[in-house]
Design an enzyme around this catalytic site. Structure first.
Site, PDB file in Angstrom:
ATOM      1  N   GLU A   1      -1.088   0.253  -9.784  1.00 45.55           N
ATOM      2  CA  GLU A   1      -1.517   0.405 -10.484  1.00 45.55           C
ATOM      3  C   GLU A   1      -1.921  -0.113 -11.747  1.00 45.55           C
ATOM      4  O   GLU A   1      -2.934   0.433 -12.780  1.00 45.55           O
ATOM      5  CB  GLU A   1      -1.950   2.096 -10.958  1.00 45.55           C
ATOM      6  CG  GLU A   1      -2.774   3.421 -10.983  1.00 45.55           C
ATOM      7  CD  GLU A   1      -2.589   3.282  -9.533  1.00 45.55           C
ATOM      8  OE1 GLU A   1      -1.453   3.436  -8.605  1.00 45.55           O
ATOM      9  OE2 GLU A   1      -4.477   3.794  -9.407  1.00 45.55           O
TER      10      GLU A   1
ATOM     11  N   GLU B   1       0.944  -5.417 -18.699  1.00 44.87           N
ATOM     12  CA  GLU B   1      -0.117  -6.659 -19.473  1.00 44.87           C
ATOM     13  C   GLU B   1      -1.219  -6.554 -19.126  1.00 44.87           C
ATOM     14  O   GLU B   1      -2.036  -6.578 -20.475  1.00 44.87           O
ATOM     15  CB  GLU B   1       0.458  -7.892 -18.405  1.00 44.87           C
ATOM     16  CG  GLU B   1       1.847  -8.523 -19.521  1.00 44.87           C
ATOM     17  CD  GLU B   1       3.014  -7.485 -18.722  1.00 44.87           C
ATOM     18  OE1 GLU B   1       2.863  -6.922 -17.625  1.00 44.87           O
ATOM     19  OE2 GLU B   1       4.477  -8.161 -18.691  1.00 44.87           O
TER      20      GLU B   1
ATOM     21  N   ILE C   1       0.825  -1.387   0.214  1.00 46.39           N
ATOM     22  CA  ILE C   1      -0.034   0.062  -0.537  1.00 46.39           C
ATOM     23  C   ILE C   1       1.240   1.066  -0.105  1.00 46.39           C
ATOM     24  O   ILE C   1       1.551   0.948   0.863  1.00 46.39           O
ATOM     25  CB  ILE C   1      -0.596   0.308   1.231  1.00 46.39           C
ATOM     26  CG1 ILE C   1      -2.014  -0.898   1.077  1.00 46.39           C
ATOM     27  CG2 ILE C   1      -1.826   1.205   1.384  1.00 46.39           C
ATOM     28  CD1 ILE C   1      -2.166  -1.359  -0.474  1.00 46.39           C
TER      29      ILE C   1
HETATM   30  C1  LIG Z   1       5.291   0.322  -5.552  1.00 48.71           C
HETATM   31  C2  LIG Z   1       3.685  -0.384  -5.085  1.00 48.71           C
HETATM   32  C3  LIG Z   1       2.464   0.358  -4.776  1.00 48.71           C
HETATM   33  C4  LIG Z   1       1.229   0.514  -5.292  1.00 48.71           C
HETATM   34  N1  LIG Z   1       0.268   0.159  -3.807  1.00 48.71           N
HETATM   35  C5  LIG Z   1      -0.469   0.258  -4.016  1.00 48.71           C
HETATM   36  C6  LIG Z   1      -2.036   0.359  -2.979  1.00 48.71           C
HETATM   37  O1  LIG Z   1      -1.614   1.708  -3.136  1.00 48.71           O
HETATM   38  N2  LIG Z   1      -2.995   0.015  -3.177  1.00 48.71           N
HETATM   39  C7  LIG Z   1      -3.219  -1.036  -3.602  1.00 48.71           C
HETATM   40  O2  LIG Z   1      -4.065  -2.031  -3.061  1.00 48.71           O
HETATM   41  N3  LIG Z   1      -1.762  -2.079  -3.859  1.00 48.71           N
HETATM   42  C8  LIG Z   1      -1.270  -1.446  -4.531  1.00 48.71           C
HETATM   43  N4  LIG Z   1      -0.106  -2.390  -4.968  1.00 48.71           N
HETATM   44  C9  LIG Z   1      -0.451  -3.072  -5.681  1.00 48.71           C
HETATM   45  C10 LIG Z   1       0.073  -3.441  -7.350  1.00 48.71           C
HETATM   46  O3  LIG Z   1      -1.061  -2.866  -7.578  1.00 48.71           O
HETATM   47  C11 LIG Z   1      -0.157  -4.864  -8.053  1.00 48.71           C
HETATM   48  O4  LIG Z   1       1.776  -5.306  -6.949  1.00 48.71           O
HETATM   49  C12 LIG Z   1      -0.296  -4.790  -8.756  1.00 48.71           C
HETATM   50  O5  LIG Z   1      -0.809  -5.399  -9.610  1.00 48.71           O
HETATM   51  C13 LIG Z   1       0.574  -6.815  -9.102  1.00 48.71           C
HETATM   52  O6  LIG Z   1       0.153  -7.356  -8.794  1.00 48.71           O
HETATM   53  P1  LIG Z   1       0.752  -8.857  -7.989  1.00 48.71           P
HETATM   54  O7  LIG Z   1       2.559  -8.034  -7.290  1.00 48.71           O
HETATM   55  O8  LIG Z   1       0.114  -9.152  -7.165  1.00 48.71           O
HETATM   56  O9  LIG Z   1       1.684  -9.830  -9.421  1.00 48.71           O
HETATM   57  P2  LIG Z   1       1.090 -10.630  -9.891  1.00 48.71           P
HETATM   58  O10 LIG Z   1      -0.919 -10.528  -9.993  1.00 48.71           O
HETATM   59  O11 LIG Z   1       1.865 -11.590  -9.634  1.00 48.71           O
HETATM   60  O12 LIG Z   1       1.251 -10.128 -11.139  1.00 48.71           O
HETATM   61  C14 LIG Z   1       2.904 -10.409 -11.505  1.00 48.71           C
HETATM   62  C15 LIG Z   1       3.025 -10.046 -13.154  1.00 48.71           C
HETATM   63  O13 LIG Z   1       2.552 -11.196 -14.211  1.00 48.71           O
HETATM   64  C16 LIG Z   1       1.842  -9.946 -15.285  1.00 48.71           C
HETATM   65  N5  LIG Z   1       0.433 -10.464 -15.253  1.00 48.71           N
HETATM   66  C17 LIG Z   1      -0.693  -9.868 -13.485  1.00 48.71           C
HETATM   67  N6  LIG Z   1      -2.140 -10.095 -14.404  1.00 48.71           N
HETATM   68  C18 LIG Z   1      -2.409 -11.085 -15.872  1.00 48.71           C
HETATM   69  C19 LIG Z   1      -3.317 -10.274 -16.810  1.00 48.71           C
HETATM   70  N7  LIG Z   1      -3.857 -10.324 -16.463  1.00 48.71           N
HETATM   71  N8  LIG Z   1      -2.481 -11.094 -18.004  1.00 48.71           N
HETATM   72  C20 LIG Z   1      -1.095 -11.002 -17.841  1.00 48.71           C
HETATM   73  N9  LIG Z   1       0.284 -10.925 -17.462  1.00 48.71           N
HETATM   74  C21 LIG Z   1      -0.481 -10.636 -16.432  1.00 48.71           C
HETATM   75  C22 LIG Z   1       1.921  -9.266 -15.277  1.00 48.71           C
HETATM   76  O14 LIG Z   1       3.767  -9.084 -16.018  1.00 48.71           O
HETATM   77  C23 LIG Z   1       2.460  -9.278 -13.788  1.00 48.71           C
HETATM   78  O15 LIG Z   1       3.458  -7.704 -13.137  1.00 48.71           O
HETATM   79  C24 LIG Z   1       1.655  -1.064  -5.012  1.00 48.71           C
HETATM   80  C25 LIG Z   1       2.538  -2.203  -5.149  1.00 48.71           C
HETATM   81  C26 LIG Z   1       3.473  -1.689  -5.512  1.00 48.71           C
HETATM   82  C27 LIG Z   1       4.821  -2.204  -6.629  1.00 48.71           C
END
Ligand SMILES: Cc1cc2nc3c(=O)[nH]c(=O)nc-3n(C[C@H](O)[C@H](O)[C@H](O)COP(=O)(O)OP(=O)(O)OC[C@H]3O[C@@H](n4cnc5c(N)ncnc54)[C@H](O)[C@@H]3O)c2cc1C
Length: 263
Positions: free
Chosen positions: A225, A229, A21
């Site tokens: 955000e 992908e 977050i």
């Molecule tokens: C610096 C930072 C700040 C953040 N701030 C917030 C916040 O304030 N509030 C909040 O709720 N979340 C926040 N997040 C969470 C962020 O939204 C998620 O990290 C992001 O959406 C990716 O989800 P994940 O980390 O679970 O990776 P995963 O869902 O495991 O995804 C890993 C990778 O798989 C691939 N992938 C995933 N889904 C798909 C798809 N549908 N199709 C093709 N490829 C795909 C992409 O390459 C992705 O990078 C933050 C993350 C970071 C790193």
């Protein structure tokens, strides 16, 4: 979305957690989307305002490649009053989507800021760096790299501005432009910062130098955000099939080119 906020006559009991977050270590109030159970799936989610100092809230800071106030949040039976509810019960999912739709273009704008800083540093360095009896800027490869940077900066700025303009028009179609702005601006910014590091040579790799700091800062924007992908999936899903077919069919009576004329 496994965090629950169980309703009772006095309010809610919030249990679960949120990962990654932004501003979690500095915020006074969190907006938490939790399962309140009014309906199935997204229909059973609500948005709740949770003051950071509420008993049962625990903040677990996370150290990233670039220092920022990120953290995981833990909610252990947090008691919330009924007026903690933002909007209506069961109406949390549209709020979450609206926030994402709007904030994507702002991530694009942030990426543009990083990219402009990198572009200015690269140009300044290329002018000042003496090499082969002249300036780094005099090399054709350097000029081509800086020209590409300039084009990407302009394209990113226009896409961000387009998205903001569409949002201001409030016609409900801006999310696709917001995704396009976020996707392009963050990917381009990564490339521009990389060019900045490359033009600085070894100096751009020194820990704490401007290119090195930008290199670490820019990386997370392509993930949060919604990863790039996911933006592509959103944009592909928003393509206007009906307009394309109408336009295509308008020219249906135009003969197809002969096979041997096609290339
Ligand atoms: C610096 C930072 C700040 C953040 N701030 C917030 C916040 O304030 N509030 C909040 O709720 N979340 C926040 N997040 C969470 C962020 O939204 C998620 O990290 C992001 O959406 C990716 O989800 P994940 O980390 O679970 O990776 P995963 O869902 O495991 O995804 C890993 C990778 O798989 C691939 N992938 C995933 N889904 C798909 C798809 N549908 N199709 C093709 N490829 C795909 C992409 O390459 C992705 O990078 C933050 C993350 C970071 C790193």
């Amino acid at each position: 979305m496994t965090t629950t906020a169980v309703p009772d006559p006095d309010g809610y009991t919030l249990t679960g957690g949120k990962a990654w977050i932004a501003c979690a270590t500095t915020a006074d109030v969190y907006c938490v989307i939790a399962r309140t159970g009014e309906g199935a799936g997204p229909l059973g989610l609500s948005a709740l305002l949770v003051p950071a100092d509420t008993p049962g809230v625990r903040v677990e800071p996370v150290a990233l490649t670039a220092p920022r106030p990120f953290a995981h949040l833990h909610f252990d039976g947090v008691r919330l009053p009924a007026d903690a509810l933002l909007g209506r019960a069961g109406g949390g999912f549209p709020i979450a989507m609206e926030v994402l739709d709007r904030f994507r273009m702002t991530v694009g704008a942030a990426a543009l800021g990083f990219a402009r800083r990198a572009a200015d540093a690269a140009l300044t360095h290329a002018r000042r760096r003496r090499i082969y009896g002249g300036r780094l800027l005099d090399l054709a490869t350097t000029r081509a790299a800086l020209a590409d940077v300039e084009v990407k900066l302009n394209a990113a700025a226009l896409l961000v501005a387009r998205a903001a303009w569409e949002a201001d028009r409030d016609n409900g179609r801006y999310p696709r432009y917001s995704s396009a702005a976020k996707l392009y601006a963050t990917e381009a910014a990564q490339e521009i910062v990389d060019t900045c590091v490359q033009l600085h040579g070894a100096a751009g790799l020194v820990s704490g130098s401007l290119p090195e700091r930008l290199y670490r800062q820019i990386r997370s924007l392509r993930v949060y955000e919604g990863a790039s992908e996911v933006q592509r999936a959103i944009i592909a899903g928003s393509l206007d099939v009906r307009r394309a077919e109408q336009s295509h069919d308008q020219y249906a009576d135009v003969p197809e080119p002969l096979e041997d004329q096609r290339c």
